[in-house]
Design a protein around this motif. Structure first.
Motif, PDB file in Angstrom:
ATOM      1  N   ASP A   1      -1.731  -9.257   4.145  1.00 42.13           N
ATOM      2  CA  ASP A   1      -2.321  -9.474   2.835  1.00 42.13           C
ATOM      3  C   ASP A   1      -3.443 -10.504   3.008  1.00 42.13           C
ATOM      4  O   ASP A   1      -3.211 -11.567   3.581  1.00 42.13           O
ATOM      5  N   PRO A   2      -4.660 -10.225   2.517  1.00 40.87           N
ATOM      6  CA  PRO A   2      -5.784 -11.116   2.807  1.00 40.87           C
ATOM      7  C   PRO A   2      -5.795 -12.403   1.978  1.00 40.87           C
ATOM      8  O   PRO A   2      -6.643 -13.262   2.208  1.00 40.87           O
TER       9      PRO A   2
ATOM     10  N   SER B   1      -2.630 -14.204   1.307  1.00 41.28           N
ATOM     11  CA  SER B   1      -1.559 -15.067   1.828  1.00 41.28           C
ATOM     12  C   SER B   1      -1.403 -14.980   3.341  1.00 41.28           C
ATOM     13  O   SER B   1      -0.687 -15.766   3.937  1.00 41.28           O
TER      14      SER B   1
ATOM     15  N   GLU C   1       0.313 -12.915   4.684  1.00 35.51           N
ATOM     16  CA  GLU C   1       1.680 -12.447   4.923  1.00 35.51           C
ATOM     17  C   GLU C   1       1.629 -11.005   5.424  1.00 35.51           C
ATOM     18  O   GLU C   1       0.782 -10.213   4.988  1.00 35.51           O
TER      19      GLU C   1
ATOM     20  N   GLY D   1     -10.374  -6.864   8.584  1.00 36.91           N
ATOM     21  CA  GLY D   1     -11.524  -6.251   7.940  1.00 36.91           C
ATOM     22  C   GLY D   1     -12.818  -6.701   8.577  1.00 36.91           C
ATOM     23  O   GLY D   1     -13.026  -6.539   9.775  1.00 36.91           O
TER      24      GLY D   1
ATOM     25  N   THR E   1      -6.694 -17.222  -4.515  1.00 36.76           N
ATOM     26  CA  THR E   1      -7.583 -16.319  -3.772  1.00 36.76           C
ATOM     27  C   THR E   1      -8.601 -17.132  -2.988  1.00 36.76           C
ATOM     28  O   THR E   1      -9.349 -17.921  -3.567  1.00 36.76           O
ATOM     29  N   PRO E   2      -8.644 -16.961  -1.682  1.00 33.70           N
ATOM     30  CA  PRO E   2      -9.518 -17.811  -0.862  1.00 33.70           C
ATOM     31  C   PRO E   2     -10.888 -17.187  -0.606  1.00 33.70           C
ATOM     32  O   PRO E   2     -11.122 -16.017  -0.905  1.00 33.70           O
TER      33      PRO E   2
ATOM     34  N   GLY F   1      -7.784  -5.120  -0.477  1.00 33.71           N
ATOM     35  CA  GLY F   1      -6.720  -5.349   0.499  1.00 33.71           C
ATOM     36  C   GLY F   1      -7.179  -5.792   1.876  1.00 33.71           C
ATOM     37  O   GLY F   1      -6.377  -5.884   2.799  1.00 33.71           O
ATOM     38  N   LEU F   2      -8.478  -6.053   2.021  1.00 34.49           N
ATOM     39  CA  LEU F   2      -8.998  -6.530   3.314  1.00 34.49           C
ATOM     40  C   LEU F   2      -9.909  -7.728   3.067  1.00 34.49           C
ATOM     41  O   LEU F   2     -10.288  -8.003   1.931  1.00 34.49           O
TER      42      LEU F   2
END
Ligand code: FAD
Lengths: 124, 411
Positions: B289-290, B292, B294, B311, B342-343, B370-371
């Protein structure tokens, strides 16, 4: 400006990818449990004291420390936040002689830049 | 209501249970893992770092070691600084991860329980992907894509080669560690040949047609190494199909080359422990997951660095270091019961074409679909038209970056 950074064929994608983002429930875990367990609550309690001093960083800010540590690339902690924000805004506008900072500053809007400047100049 | 009652009970019980502090385990003490361990430890958490190597040997600038421009000792970093700060070190390899039981097993059989696990195992070389190229062949045709004995082997082979020999650098298709790394290596080997063995020739055989900072490399090669360095792309027959390490022969789709020194960089995958943990997909890399970092395959396991499918963000030490800090903040948020913010992340990669000739590529990334994707309008390479002073300045920035990022990761 040269060609785009990573559009040059290096995109690393999964073979097949379902577009469902990992879902966090309101406890922020992926497990889908409805209630926090006792150990979870203990963790939360301990963490709220352990990490009180480490406020979350604004988007992008935590990447800066990879380069900014001295030599020709100045350390940021302890500098005036206003000056750092002004420098980044000048890079973004193309008004400062380019290094990599012009290319990086264009990835942020003014509010993000001010938040980053405040965070990276704080002495921890 | 139920939650509030539990919270009250917890508040009362807390002092007696102070040792119930969350357990964090980090696998891999490279740029990603060491940075993550320090970030989590600084936030007040108990961290165990699992790393078997007595010292970490950094890849960035190892191309300068190969070209005789730098001492190997400048690449060595110990983990003692982390131990002194209070990070527990387990100086052995992780051999298994049980995601359901949240437990890591070490080589000596010890089990480490964790609340959250961060894995940064880097890459493994695929010795099953190129016919004739296995671990034994790498002793004759070094990859030098993990810094250490392989780096010194390639350097010794260049030193031992007679003037007039053919050197080949073979480059894999994407994805692999450090997209511009093979071209920096070719440049610095060409610099070595030009200054020490000028009748020699360097052939770069590439399994692709486009590569990172390509225009800048090609411009620099034409100016610095005309007639010495020849680049053969996929479409020109650059892809290796087979090697015969004993005979020094490299076979491509279009013919054969007999090399005096052959540097074969094979295809790669995430470090083996990732597969054992069940966090790799069919490609051999780790979907995450981009936000966290995780794993998409196993809850409670976070992954950073070269091992992940990131990505647009390249597999670089800079990226591993930046991802480690974002991942650490996400882990902290999740342990607090919050959703991670969100970073945005930054990458900058410098490459040397000669000791005083540096170029760079930078990017800013954010999660989308998602990337990690490029933030539009940001990033890019050094300008094609630039005075020598700017190339010299960028070579200096590269040194400063290396000093700062290694201090940030290893103390
Ligand atoms: C020639 C070359 C030049 C490069 N130049 C640059 C550059 O200029 N700039 C840049 O940003 N990047 C550069 N890179 C890329 C950079 O080296 C990698 O991207 C970076 O090392 C990735 O960090 P990592 O933490 O993911 O993996 P690594 O640094 O490889 O660390 C992984 C660690 O995990 C450990 N490990 C593996 N398996 C286990 C296990 N089972 N149990 C415990 N520990 C384990 C390993 O021992 C290792 O220490 C270069 C690479 C090469 C090859």
């Amino acid at each position: 400006m040269g060609s785009k950074a990573c559009g040059e064929g290096i995109l690393h994608k999964p073979l097949s990818y379902s577009h469902s983002l990992m879902k966090y429930n309101k406890e922020g875990r992926g497990s889908g449990r409805e209630y926090l367990s006792l150990p979870d609550l203990l963790l939360i309690l301990l963490l709220s004291t352990a990490t009180a001093a480490t406020a979350a960083s604004p988007p992008g800010a935590s990447s800066c420390a990879g380069c900014h540590g001295g030599g020709a690339i100045p350390t940021l902690a302890g500098q005036p936040a206003e000056a750092v924000a002004a420098a980044m805004l000048a890079y973004k506008a193309g008004e400062r002689s380019p290094t990599v900072m012009d290319r990086i500053a264009r990835g942020f809007d003014e509010a993000e830049i001010r938040a980053i400047a405040a965070w990276v100049t704080a002495v921890r | 209501m139920k939650r509030r009652a539990l919270l009250a009970a917890t508040l009362l019980a807390a002092p007696a249970l102070a040792q119930a502090s969350p357990k964090l385990v980090v696998i891999g003490g490279g740029f990603g893992g060491a940075t993550a361990a320090r970030a989590l430890h600084r936030a007040g958490l108990a961290v165990t770092l699992v790393e078997p190597a007595a010292e970490y040997i950094a890849c960035p600038f190892s191309n300068a070691v190969i070209a005789g421009l730098r001492d190997m000792d400048s690449q060595r970093f110990g983990l003692d600084g982390l131990r002194r700060e209070g990070i527990a070190l387990a100086r052995q390899a992780a051999t298994a991860v049980d995601a359901a039981a949240r437990r890591v097993t070490l080589a000596d059989g010890t089990a480490l329980a964790y609340d959250r696990l961060v894995m940064a195992p880097g890459i493994d070389l695929r010795f099953d992907a190129l016919p004739g190229y296995d671990a034994a062949a790498a002793e004759t045709m070094p990859h030098a894509w993990k810094a250490g004995a392989q780096t010194l082997l390639l350097r010794r082979q260049l030193e031992a080669m007679e003037d007039g020999g053919l050197v080949v650098v073979a480059v894999p298709a994407n994805p692999y560690r450090c997209p511009p790394g093979p071209y920096e290596r070719a440049s610095l080997i060409a610099h070595y040949l030009k200054t020490r063995k000028p009748r020699s020739k360097l052939l770069v055989l590439d399994a692709k047609d486009v590569f990172s900072k390509q225009k800048l490399f090609e411009q620099g090669w034409a100016a610095l190494y005309p007639g010495l360095l020849e680049y053969v792309p996929l479409s020109g027959g650059g892809k290796l199909t087979e090697v015969d390490a004993k005979a020094g022969v490299l076979v491509t789709e279009f013919g054969e080359h007999r090399a005096a020194v052959a540097n074969v960089i094979p295809p790669q995958r995430a470090g083996r422990i990732a597969e054992a943990a069940g966090v790799t997909d069919r490609s051999g890399w780790c979907p995450v997951d981009p936000v966290s970092f995780e794993s998409r395959l196993q809850p409670g396991i976070h992954l950073i660095g070269d091992a992940i499918i990131a990505g647009a963000m390249p597999k670089s030490a800079f990226a591993a270091n930046a991802q480690a800090r974002v991942c650490a903040e996400a882990v902290l948020a999740l342990l607090r019961g919050e959703a991670p913010a969100t970073p945005k992340l930054i990458n900058t990669c410098y490459s040397l074409l000669a000791p005083d000739y540096g170029i760079s590529v930078a990017g800013v990334y954010q999660p989308a679909d998602g990337l990690l994707t490029d933030v539009p309008g940001a990033g890019g390479t050094s300008p094609l038209e630039a005075p020598a002073s700017q190339r010299r300045a960028e070579a200096g920035y590269a040194e400063d970056w290396f000093r700062t990022v290694t201090a940030d990761a290893f103390g």
